[in-house]
Design an enzyme around this catalytic site. Structure first.
Site, PDB file in Angstrom:
ATOM      1  N   HIS A  13      -9.165  -3.949  -1.804  1.00  0.00           N
ATOM      2  CA  HIS A  13      -8.162  -3.225  -1.021  1.00  0.00           C
ATOM      3  C   HIS A  13      -8.665  -1.817  -0.696  1.00  0.00           C
ATOM      4  O   HIS A  13      -8.564  -1.355   0.446  1.00  0.00           O
ATOM      5  CB  HIS A  13      -6.841  -3.164  -1.799  1.00  0.00           C
ATOM      6  CG  HIS A  13      -5.739  -2.472  -1.075  1.00  0.00           C
ATOM      7  ND1 HIS A  13      -4.757  -3.159  -0.387  1.00  0.00           N
ATOM      8  CD2 HIS A  13      -5.464  -1.153  -0.918  1.00  0.00           C
ATOM      9  CE1 HIS A  13      -3.923  -2.269   0.156  1.00  0.00           C
ATOM     10  NE2 HIS A  13      -4.328  -1.045  -0.158  1.00  0.00           N
ATOM     11  N   GLU A  14      -9.234  -1.147  -1.692  1.00  0.00           N
ATOM     12  CA  GLU A  14      -9.717   0.221  -1.478  1.00  0.00           C
ATOM     13  C   GLU A  14     -10.958   0.251  -0.578  1.00  0.00           C
ATOM     14  O   GLU A  14     -11.127   1.175   0.217  1.00  0.00           O
ATOM     15  CB  GLU A  14      -9.985   0.913  -2.810  1.00  0.00           C
ATOM     16  CG  GLU A  14      -8.806   0.957  -3.771  1.00  0.00           C
ATOM     17  CD  GLU A  14      -7.467   1.304  -3.137  1.00  0.00           C
ATOM     18  OE1 GLU A  14      -7.417   2.074  -2.157  1.00  0.00           O
ATOM     19  OE2 GLU A  14      -6.440   0.802  -3.630  1.00  0.00           O
ATOM     20  N   CYS A  39       0.854  -1.186   0.000  1.00  0.00           N
ATOM     21  CA  CYS A  39       0.000   0.000   0.000  1.00  0.00           C
ATOM     22  C   CYS A  39       0.889   1.235   0.000  1.00  0.00           C
ATOM     23  O   CYS A  39       1.893   1.287   0.712  1.00  0.00           O
ATOM     24  CB  CYS A  39      -0.905  -0.008   1.234  1.00  0.00           C
ATOM     25  SG  CYS A  39      -2.016   1.400   1.321  1.00  0.00           S
TER      26      CYS A  39
END
Length: 136
Positions: free
Chosen positions: A126-127, A85
């Site tokens: 992920h977001e 990230c």
């Protein structure tokens, strides 16, 4: 406008608030910042630029897409993976789903449904974790 990347895990751990049409400038900043980091980043959530709203931008098979107030309504085929990230150092193991169905609002704040698979589905998950305050 390109924004600085948020690295404060206390801020990143907060659950995002719903986005409204007044947040359209945030979406543009998110796209500008994602484009600026395209060499090492395929998706961003608004909290990564210091705005605690439920907005993401991501590479959808070669073109950028923005989603507001999204949620996964169906998922299938779990698998384990490792992700990095831009807001954090290193990589972490996590569970993802190969196929997800997402309900979201587009730039006109119309509700839409769309199914994503593979790499794009992983980016979106992920977001969404960012929107939920989940730091992996």
């Amino acid at each position: 406008m390109i924004q600085e990347i948020m690295r404060d895990t206390v801020f990143l751990s907060q659950k995002a608030e719903p986005a409204t049409p007044a947040d359209m400038p945030v979406a543009q900043d998110l796209l500008d910042t994602l484009t600026d980091h395209k060499d090492g980043c395929v998706g961003m959530a608004a909290n990564m630029i210091g705005v605690n709203k439920r907005i993401i931008a991501f590479d959808n098979e070669g073109s950028y897409m923005v989603m507001f107030n999204l949620e996964i309504i169906k998922k299938s085929e779990p698998y384990e993976t490792e992700e990095g990230c831009l807001s954090l150092t290193g990589t972490r193991k996590t569970k993802r789903w190969k196929c997800i169905k997402v309900q979201y609002q587009n730039e006109s704040f119309q509700t839409r449904l769309k199914t994503f698979t593979g790499w794009t589905a992983q980016i979106i998950q992920h977001e969404i974790d960012h929107c939920e305050g989940i730091v992996i």
